[in-house]
Design an enzyme around this catalytic site. Sequence first.
Site, short mmCIF file in Angstrom:
data_model
loop_
_atom_site.label_atom_id
_atom_site.label_comp_id
_atom_site.label_asym_id
_atom_site.label_seq_id
_atom_site.Cartn_x
_atom_site.Cartn_y
_atom_site.Cartn_z
N ALA A 28 8.84 3.98 7.04
CA ALA A 28 8.31 2.64 7.34
C ALA A 28 8.52 2.30 8.82
CB ALA A 28 8.95 1.62 6.41
N ARG A 29 9.65 1.68 9.12
CA ARG A 29 9.93 1.33 10.51
C ARG A 29 11.39 1.66 10.83
NH1 ARG A 29 5.41 1.81 11.32
NH2 ARG A 29 3.89 0.33 12.12
N ASN B 214 0.81 -1.22 0.00
CA ASN B 214 0.00 0.00 0.00
C ASN B 214 0.84 1.27 0.00
OD1 ASN B 214 -3.06 -0.48 0.39
ND2 ASN B 214 -2.06 -2.09 1.56
N GLU C 108 12.79 4.53 18.74
CA GLU C 108 11.45 4.69 19.28
C GLU C 108 11.21 3.59 20.30
OE1 GLU C 108 8.34 5.21 16.31
OE2 GLU C 108 9.77 6.32 15.10
N HIS D 15 7.27 10.34 13.49
CA HIS D 15 6.35 9.25 13.13
C HIS D 15 4.94 9.78 12.84
CE1 HIS D 15 5.79 4.64 13.66
NE2 HIS D 15 4.94 5.11 12.77
N ILE D 16 4.92 10.74 11.92
CA ILE D 16 3.63 11.37 11.59
C ILE D 16 3.26 11.17 10.13
CG2 ILE D 16 3.56 13.19 13.36
CD1 ILE D 16 4.85 15.06 11.14
O1 LIG Z 1 1.58 1.45 11.13
C1 LIG Z 1 1.09 2.57 10.91
O2 LIG Z 1 0.01 2.72 10.35
C2 LIG Z 1 1.85 3.79 11.31
O3 LIG Z 1 3.15 3.48 11.68
C3 LIG Z 1 1.16 4.56 12.38
O4 LIG Z 1 1.01 3.77 13.50
P1 LIG Z 1 0.50 4.38 14.90
O5 LIG Z 1 -0.75 3.67 15.20
O6 LIG Z 1 1.58 4.11 15.86
O7 LIG Z 1 0.26 5.83 14.69
#
Ligand SMILES: O=C(O)[C@H](O)COP(=O)(O)O
Length: 315
Positions: free
Chosen positions: A226-227, A149, A256, A287-288
């Site tokens: 991503a991660r 996606n 994190e 992480h936004i």
């Molecule tokens: O996996 C996800 O959709 C994003 O990393 C966001 O995850 P979150 O629920 O920690 O905001």
Amino acid sequence: MKVLHLDQNHPALAEGLAQLGFENHMDYNSSKTAIEAKIQDYQGLIIRSRFPLDATFLQKATQLKFIGRVGAGLENIDLSVAKKMGITCFNAPEGNRNAVGEHALGLLLSLFNKLHTAHVEVQSGLWQREANRGLEIEGKTIGLIGYGNMGKAFAKVLRGFDCEVLFYDIKENIADENATQVDLQTLQENVDVLSLHTPLTELTEKMVNAEFISRFKKNFWLINTARGKSVVTKDLVEALKSGKILGAGLDVLEFEKSSFEDFFTQKNLPAEFNYLTKAKNVILTPHIAGWTQESNYKLAKTIVDKVAAHFSNEV
Ligand SMILES: O=C(O)[C@H](O)COP(=O)(O)O
């Protein structure tokens, strides 16, 4: 069926579940232990990433029929235990993929055009034009690892830039009009920009390490929405220092910590983090990438739709 919501989401989620006949209960603050003590009373659970749903937790969830993960990443759920217990897990990458694609583009445009540093310079009275000469995406080769996606969403927003988009994915024969599938070596030998769009798995944890980086033919830019744990930060810092990595746009960080328990705090951060916060060719966001006004609603709607499709006639 009673559904327990562990994280706050767009109201459309609870409203949608209520319309389907579910009874919503909110508990955004209790500890994991407190939730464990009452989870046996619920048939549904809604979570973002507040804490991991590990085997110990799931084994207490004896009545649970589904978990709605309001987001894409499912690494905070022990999926094999969930499966054994007959718990269906829904995630919602369809809800925040567009946000991630646009954020990745934003990081790339900012890096190439030095927007993040030029802005701060002008604010402090510096008017530097030559030092801020930028780069164009046109003519560049952008390589994506992971073409689900999120990868597809980034390739889609790159349309119109007249760049070449290559992707590598462990799944073979993915046909898509916006990008060309290649093997990993071809990707590493051709790209100017590498963007990660993989989930966190055994295969992708620490994937971007010194050895991996050394296989790139050109010096390259790195985008990671991503991660964080897919990148070995100390190896990234070495590559930034040597110039092998020209710059990095990072929405996610290795530090994190669990990502899901205690969001990182400055005092716990290793030294490499200091380099990342000071380097002019690095942009960090907290992480936004998936967090837009629009994705908040779309994530909620996606979960409701998936639950509705799964339970049609059952609730
Ligand atoms: O996996 C996800 O959709 C994003 O990393 C966001 O995850 P979150 O629920 O920690 O905001």
